[in-house]
Scaffold this motif. Sequence first.
Motif, PDB file in Angstrom:
ATOM      1  N   ARG A   1       0.830  -1.208   0.000  1.00 47.95           N
ATOM      2  CA  ARG A   1       0.000   0.000   0.000  1.00 47.95           C
ATOM      3  C   ARG A   1       0.864   1.257   0.000  1.00 47.95           C
ATOM      4  O   ARG A   1       0.536   2.251  -0.617  1.00 47.95           O
ATOM      5  N   LEU A   2       1.997   1.190   0.718  1.00 46.66           N
ATOM      6  CA  LEU A   2       2.860   2.357   0.813  1.00 46.66           C
ATOM      7  C   LEU A   2       3.838   2.452  -0.356  1.00 46.66           C
ATOM      8  O   LEU A   2       4.458   3.479  -0.568  1.00 46.66           O
ATOM      9  N   GLY A   3       3.985   1.361  -1.096  1.00 43.10           N
ATOM     10  CA  GLY A   3       4.911   1.355  -2.222  1.00 43.10           C
ATOM     11  C   GLY A   3       6.290   0.862  -1.806  1.00 43.10           C
ATOM     12  O   GLY A   3       6.672   0.913  -0.639  1.00 43.10           O
ATOM     13  N   TRP A   4       7.017   0.350  -2.788  1.00 39.63           N
ATOM     14  CA  TRP A   4       8.363  -0.146  -2.547  1.00 39.63           C
ATOM     15  C   TRP A   4       9.363   0.942  -2.875  1.00 39.63           C
ATOM     16  O   TRP A   4       9.159   1.753  -3.767  1.00 39.63           O
ATOM     17  N   THR A   5      10.480   0.954  -2.174  1.00 43.20           N
ATOM     18  CA  THR A   5      11.490   1.988  -2.382  1.00 43.20           C
ATOM     19  C   THR A   5      12.875   1.431  -2.100  1.00 43.20           C
ATOM     20  O   THR A   5      13.037   0.526  -1.268  1.00 43.20           O
ATOM     21  N   LEU A   6      13.859   1.961  -2.802  1.00 43.93           N
ATOM     22  CA  LEU A   6      15.261   1.605  -2.565  1.00 43.93           C
ATOM     23  C   LEU A   6      15.980   2.707  -1.788  1.00 43.93           C
ATOM     24  O   LEU A   6      17.206   2.670  -1.672  1.00 43.93           O
ATOM     25  N   ALA A   7      15.217   3.648  -1.252  1.00 42.27           N
ATOM     26  CA  ALA A   7      15.821   4.753  -0.512  1.00 42.27           C
ATOM     27  C   ALA A   7      16.573   4.260   0.716  1.00 42.27           C
ATOM     28  O   ALA A   7      17.599   4.838   1.101  1.00 42.27           O
ATOM     29  N   ASN A   8      16.067   3.195   1.345  1.00 44.98           N
ATOM     30  CA  ASN A   8      16.752   2.656   2.524  1.00 44.98           C
ATOM     31  C   ASN A   8      18.152   2.161   2.166  1.00 44.98           C
ATOM     32  O   ASN A   8      19.107   2.382   2.916  1.00 44.98           O
ATOM     33  N   TYR A   9      18.276   1.496   1.025  1.00 43.49           N
ATOM     34  CA  TYR A   9      19.586   0.995   0.606  1.00 43.49           C
ATOM     35  C   TYR A   9      20.538   2.150   0.283  1.00 43.49           C
ATOM     36  O   TYR A   9      21.723   2.100   0.636  1.00 43.49           O
ATOM     37  N   ARG A  10      20.021   3.172  -0.384  1.00 40.23           N
ATOM     38  CA  ARG A  10      20.874   4.321  -0.687  1.00 40.23           C
ATOM     39  C   ARG A  10      21.331   5.017   0.591  1.00 40.23           C
ATOM     40  O   ARG A  10      22.485   5.449   0.697  1.00 40.23           O
ATOM     41  N   LYS A  11      20.456   5.126   1.566  1.00 42.08           N
ATOM     42  CA  LYS A  11      20.807   5.802   2.817  1.00 42.08           C
ATOM     43  C   LYS A  11      21.820   4.986   3.613  1.00 42.08           C
ATOM     44  O   LYS A  11      22.782   5.542   4.162  1.00 42.08           O
ATOM     45  N   VAL A  12      21.623   3.669   3.672  1.00 40.86           N
ATOM     46  CA  VAL A  12      22.557   2.820   4.411  1.00 40.86           C
ATOM     47  C   VAL A  12      23.941   2.864   3.777  1.00 40.86           C
ATOM     48  O   VAL A  12      24.958   3.018   4.461  1.00 40.86           O
ATOM     49  N   LEU A  13      23.997   2.727   2.455  1.00 43.54           N
ATOM     50  CA  LEU A  13      25.286   2.736   1.770  1.00 43.54           C
ATOM     51  C   LEU A  13      25.952   4.101   1.860  1.00 43.54           C
ATOM     52  O   LEU A  13      27.186   4.203   1.796  1.00 43.54           O
ATOM     53  N   GLY A  14      25.161   5.162   2.015  1.00 44.22           N
ATOM     54  CA  GLY A  14      25.729   6.488   2.134  1.00 44.22           C
ATOM     55  C   GLY A  14      26.209   6.831   3.531  1.00 44.22           C
ATOM     56  O   GLY A  14      27.129   7.634   3.690  1.00 44.22           O
TER      57      GLY A  14
ATOM     58  N   PRO B   1      17.905  -0.606   9.879  1.00 42.63           N
ATOM     59  CA  PRO B   1      18.648  -1.763  10.385  1.00 42.63           C
ATOM     60  C   PRO B   1      18.382  -3.037   9.593  1.00 42.63           C
ATOM     61  O   PRO B   1      19.302  -3.834   9.352  1.00 42.63           O
ATOM     62  N   MET B   2      17.125  -3.249   9.179  1.00 38.04           N
ATOM     63  CA  MET B   2      16.823  -4.431   8.388  1.00 38.04           C
ATOM     64  C   MET B   2      17.498  -4.367   7.022  1.00 38.04           C
ATOM     65  O   MET B   2      17.922  -5.387   6.478  1.00 38.04           O
ATOM     66  N   THR B   3      17.614  -3.180   6.455  1.00 35.79           N
ATOM     67  CA  THR B   3      18.303  -3.013   5.175  1.00 35.79           C
ATOM     68  C   THR B   3      19.778  -3.366   5.321  1.00 35.79           C
ATOM     69  O   THR B   3      20.356  -4.051   4.467  1.00 35.79           O
ATOM     70  N   ALA B   4      20.399  -2.909   6.402  1.00 40.28           N
ATOM     71  CA  ALA B   4      21.801  -3.244   6.647  1.00 40.28           C
ATOM     72  C   ALA B   4      21.976  -4.747   6.843  1.00 40.28           C
ATOM     73  O   ALA B   4      22.934  -5.348   6.343  1.00 40.28           O
ATOM     74  N   ASN B   5      21.035  -5.369   7.571  1.00 39.10           N
ATOM     75  CA  ASN B   5      21.098  -6.816   7.758  1.00 39.10           C
ATOM     76  C   ASN B   5      20.940  -7.553   6.442  1.00 39.10           C
ATOM     77  O   ASN B   5      21.592  -8.586   6.207  1.00 39.10           O
ATOM     78  N   ALA B   6      20.063  -7.037   5.570  1.00 39.32           N
ATOM     79  CA  ALA B   6      19.858  -7.676   4.267  1.00 39.32           C
ATOM     80  C   ALA B   6      21.140  -7.634   3.434  1.00 39.32           C
ATOM     81  O   ALA B   6      21.512  -8.620   2.790  1.00 39.32           O
ATOM     82  N   LEU B   7      21.825  -6.504   3.451  1.00 39.66           N
ATOM     83  CA  LEU B   7      23.082  -6.390   2.713  1.00 39.66           C
ATOM     84  C   LEU B   7      24.146  -7.324   3.289  1.00 39.66           C
ATOM     85  O   LEU B   7      24.904  -7.947   2.540  1.00 39.66           O
ATOM     86  N   ALA B   8      24.198  -7.443   4.613  1.00 41.12           N
ATOM     87  CA  ALA B   8      25.191  -8.304   5.249  1.00 41.12           C
ATOM     88  C   ALA B   8      24.900  -9.779   5.021  1.00 41.12           C
ATOM     89  O   ALA B   8      25.813 -10.607   4.977  1.00 41.12           O
ATOM     90  N   THR B   9      23.624 -10.113   4.864  1.00 38.51           N
ATOM     91  CA  THR B   9      23.239 -11.506   4.679  1.00 38.51           C
ATOM     92  C   THR B   9      23.412 -11.963   3.241  1.00 38.51           C
ATOM     93  O   THR B   9      23.512 -13.162   2.976  1.00 38.51           O
ATOM     94  N   LEU B  10      23.481 -11.018   2.304  1.00 38.56           N
ATOM     95  CA  LEU B  10      23.526 -11.357   0.889  1.00 38.56           C
ATOM     96  C   LEU B  10      24.661 -12.315   0.521  1.00 38.56           C
ATOM     97  O   LEU B  10      24.422 -13.309  -0.194  1.00 38.56           O
ATOM     98  N   PRO B  11      25.914 -12.085   0.953  1.00 37.97           N
ATOM     99  CA  PRO B  11      26.982 -13.028   0.575  1.00 37.97           C
ATOM    100  C   PRO B  11      26.713 -14.452   1.063  1.00 37.97           C
ATOM    101  O   PRO B  11      26.969 -15.425   0.338  1.00 37.97           O
ATOM    102  N   VAL B  12      26.218 -14.600   2.297  1.00 35.41           N
ATOM    103  CA  VAL B  12      25.944 -15.936   2.829  1.00 35.41           C
ATOM    104  C   VAL B  12      24.817 -16.599   2.046  1.00 35.41           C
ATOM    105  O   VAL B  12      24.853 -17.803   1.757  1.00 35.41           O
ATOM    106  N   LEU B  13      23.791 -15.821   1.684  1.00 39.66           N
ATOM    107  CA  LEU B  13      22.701 -16.367   0.882  1.00 39.66           C
ATOM    108  C   LEU B  13      23.210 -16.845  -0.475  1.00 39.66           C
ATOM    109  O   LEU B  13      22.800 -17.896  -0.977  1.00 39.66           O
ATOM    110  N   LEU B  14      24.089 -16.067  -1.092  1.00 34.51           N
ATOM    111  CA  LEU B  14      24.643 -16.464  -2.384  1.00 34.51           C
ATOM    112  C   LEU B  14      25.466 -17.738  -2.263  1.00 34.51           C
ATOM    113  O   LEU B  14      25.401 -18.611  -3.136  1.00 34.51           O
ATOM    114  N   VAL B  15      26.256 -17.847  -1.191  1.00 37.95           N
ATOM    115  CA  VAL B  15      27.029 -19.067  -0.973  1.00 37.95           C
ATOM    116  C   VAL B  15      26.107 -20.271  -0.841  1.00 37.95           C
ATOM    117  O   VAL B  15      26.354 -21.336  -1.423  1.00 37.95           O
TER     118      VAL B  15
END
Length: 273
Positions: free
Chosen positions: A47-60, A239-253
């Motif tokens: 309902r609120l829409g999806w956004t990548l702003a969280n990822y941009r903010k975390v990486l910044g 915080p969940m966005t940061a966790n998602a980025l940190a989990t990505l390598p393990v998920l790929l493995v």
Amino acid sequence: MDRIWQVGIRLLSVVTAVVFLTPVVWMLALSVKPEGGSLLELSGGLRLGWTLANYRKVLGEAPIFGWMGNSLIVAVCTTVLILLLSSMAAYAFSRLPFRGSRMLFVLFLSGMMIPSEATLIPLYLIMKEYGLLGSLTSLILPAVAAPLGIFVMKQFFDGLPKELEEAARIDGAGPLRIWLSLFLPLSRPAMGALGIFTFIGSWNDFVWPLISISDKAYMTITLGLPAFQSSYVQQYALPMTANALATLPVLLVFIFFQKQIIQGIAFTGGKEG
């Protein structure tokens, strides 16, 4: 009756997979929600829409890739050294008998019964004595002593036919040549499983890096995430966005090496010496 049993096993597997995947899906969904959206309802994100702003903010705002780079260096170096040294030690115990080898092997295995927490203070004092404390080296060297790796590789080497080694000796190959040219290529399944478990374990390690590392430049991802999340204790999306980025390598493995992981679980759990 067998068909009913197979259907029941598959249904149980599907239910178990859903249970374990639900937190991952919830984390990924929350990471693309605007801050202040519904925390418990995934439909709220629609309902609120999806956004990548969280990822941009975390990486910044946080050096996520720097932390991940440190973790990658530690995990890769630890994995390579454990595979190398464990296979060499296992070959010596399996095919180069010497006086006291059984007692020494039991001594190695006894290290598996010592909890890692009991070694923190001695490790800290040793690293401080040699001036390695606070560096990535202090995270790599203590992990190289891996009794489990020696045990797994020895179990595999014990199962290889001795005729192969005898044929190599007849051709003039020495112990080092036999280990390098014969045993290492044949032990790829065991080394693959051991390498994957070692990589994931090193990537997720938290207690020893917390004690050893104080410089932000050498922080691993497991140390950097709590430091970042402490600034957003009242928020959930970042915080969940940061966790998602940190989990990505393990998920790929896991995604690319799931077959080897399953084989490794079956091997370490059911292999007979």
